[in-house]
Write an enzyme that holds these catalytic residues in place. Structure first.
Site, PDB file in Angstrom:
ATOM      1  N   ASP A 182       0.815  -1.224   0.000  1.00 39.81           N
ATOM      2  CA  ASP A 182       0.000   0.000   0.000  1.00 39.81           C
ATOM      3  C   ASP A 182       0.840   1.262   0.000  1.00 39.81           C
ATOM      4  OD1 ASP A 182      -2.389  -1.269   0.086  1.00 39.81           O
ATOM      5  OD2 ASP A 182      -2.703  -1.010   2.240  1.00 39.81           O
ATOM      6  N   TYR A 214       7.498 -10.000   6.174  1.00 29.64           N
ATOM      7  CA  TYR A 214       7.325  -8.567   6.477  1.00 29.64           C
ATOM      8  C   TYR A 214       7.909  -8.267   7.851  1.00 29.64           C
ATOM      9  CZ  TYR A 214       4.023  -7.744   2.625  1.00 29.64           C
ATOM     10  OH  TYR A 214       3.438  -7.593   1.398  1.00 29.64           O
TER      11      TYR A 214
END
Lengths: 279, 279
Positions: free
Chosen positions: A62, A126
């Site tokens: 994002d 992540y």
């Protein structure tokens, strides 16, 4: 007509500072913020391919999310008689044209034409960076702005946070931990969280900032649902702050409904880094 | 007319990311890059003082140089009947108006009207960040751009660098290690280097970047000559690269002539951080 060879397919790894982009995916270029992919493809056009180059991105991130290493594949068809680029030539050529942007190609290698950066990935890792010890936004070092999340409120109970994390590990229906999107109805909500680790970490020049503590939360899975990591981090921080109990995390999993997620608990994009894509 | 009290004097410490500024000192605001001081004084005007507020900066830093903590003093004269700001109010008020800039007030305290941020400082400490292991500019992590210097060439001989550093420690005529400026002819070139330490350091997310090494070189002195730290670092790196010998550093000191400094050896501003000003 001259014989035209098959295009050469490459796997590239690339890094970016996500704050100034709309995300990694391509957007129409008339918007205020455009995607990292727009810059990658613009740089690639400068290599004068005979067919426009398209990047197939491994992992969608994002706006505001960073990557230590995202991955993509691309095909390059050159003019007849021209040899295929070596990996090193491709890295240098793309980086030369990307130069002013905080986007950098880390490596490039030839792969078979059956390779797909998105579908061949075995896992994604992540990192979420938390800054503890800030009573107010202005206490975030200016060098760390946009690169961490300093949750408001007092210190976090790291052991409660760790206990909650254990409920998330393994295979679950993560419906509560995804954001709704146009793809949601068609996507299976079951994911297997292979790794979830919480550890103290160095910050940028943090040894000169007494009283501030950086923590990294690491997540590994074959793939993640839309905004799953940011929702999981937000819920874990709520546990660390005593707003939720560790058992609440288990109950949220069991509800299997995105609308059951506590409002405003999702962590902001600034602390999220795609660390690696594994093949 | 109403009684007007004496202005209140404050000592403030502030932090900035120097890349987008012309340096810390005020400049005419019609230039492409202006100084950090311009933004500080603009923010201070929003506090509606009865007399325009001037920041007296402790330590001049060049364009591209950063500060973990620079210092300044300022006087605030408020309208009759209005109480002097507390330190905390001043920090909050200034930070509110500085918000979009990567400049942040760390603290503010009342000081006597005889206090001067520049002349009362007992010492200044600078940190210079070196990144080793990069064969090319594009190997600098995008998160570290503008925040370190990755000297071209192979690994550095840190022990030779340390040997050379010992020649710089203590009291010397540092004429060779200053850049010429309009003030040079009037300024005594003797300085006492109280501390010069070289040590490995964490970089931003450097534990995720194998093969890259960060080193910090720390300098402490009551005051420094114009560009002295950047010249000293450049010469030390040249020793680490084998371009100069440690003894050459001693000879450069003995020459006492800025024109004797090896051309192009000065380190760039991006790696330099004013760490602290001590009172």
């Amino acid at each position: 007509p001259a014989m035209v060879g098959a295009p050469a397919r490459y796997l590239v790894f690339f890094q970016y500072f996500g704050t100034r982009y709309s995300g990694v995916m391509e957007t129409k270029s008339d918007q205020a913020l455009v995607g990292v992919q727009n810059y990658l493809e613009k740089a690639a056009q400068n290599l004068r391919p005979s067919v426009p180059i398209k990047f197939h991105i491994s992992s969608r991130t994002d706006s505001g999310v960073h990557a230590l290493a995202n991955a993509a594949h691309l095909d390059i068809q050159r003019a007849p008689g021209k040899a295929a680029f070596s990996g090193k030539q491709l890295v240098q050529g793309l980086n030369y044209h990307l130069k002013p942007e905080p986007i950098c190609i880390l490596s490039a290698q030839r792969v078979p034409s059956t390779f797909h950066a998105r579908f061949c990935a075995l896992s994604r890792t992540y990192i979420y960076r938390l800054l503890l010890g800030c009573a107010h936004y202005s206490q975030i070092p200016v060098f760390e702005r946009d690169l961490c999340w300093a949750p408001a409120g007092g210190p976090l109970d790291i052991s409660a946070l760790g206990e909650a994390a254990n409920f998330l590990l393994g295979t679950h229906d993560f419906s509560t931990f995804r954001s709704l999107s146009s793809e949601t109805p068609f996507q299976c909500p079951v994911r297997t969280l292979l790794q979830l680790e919480i550890q103290p970490a160095p910050g940028f020049l943090s040894h000169h900032n007494r009283g501030l503590e950086f923590w990294e939360v690491k997540f590994k899975s074959r793939s993640f649902l839309y905004r799953q990591v940011r929702r999981m981090v937000g819920a874990l921080v709520a546990v660390g702050q005593g707003k939720l109990s560790p058992q609440d995390i288990q109950e949220l999993l069991e509800v299997k409904d995105a609308r059951a997620f506590p409002p405003h608990a999702m962590a902001p994009p600034s602390g999220l880094f795609l660390k690696s894509v594994e093949y």
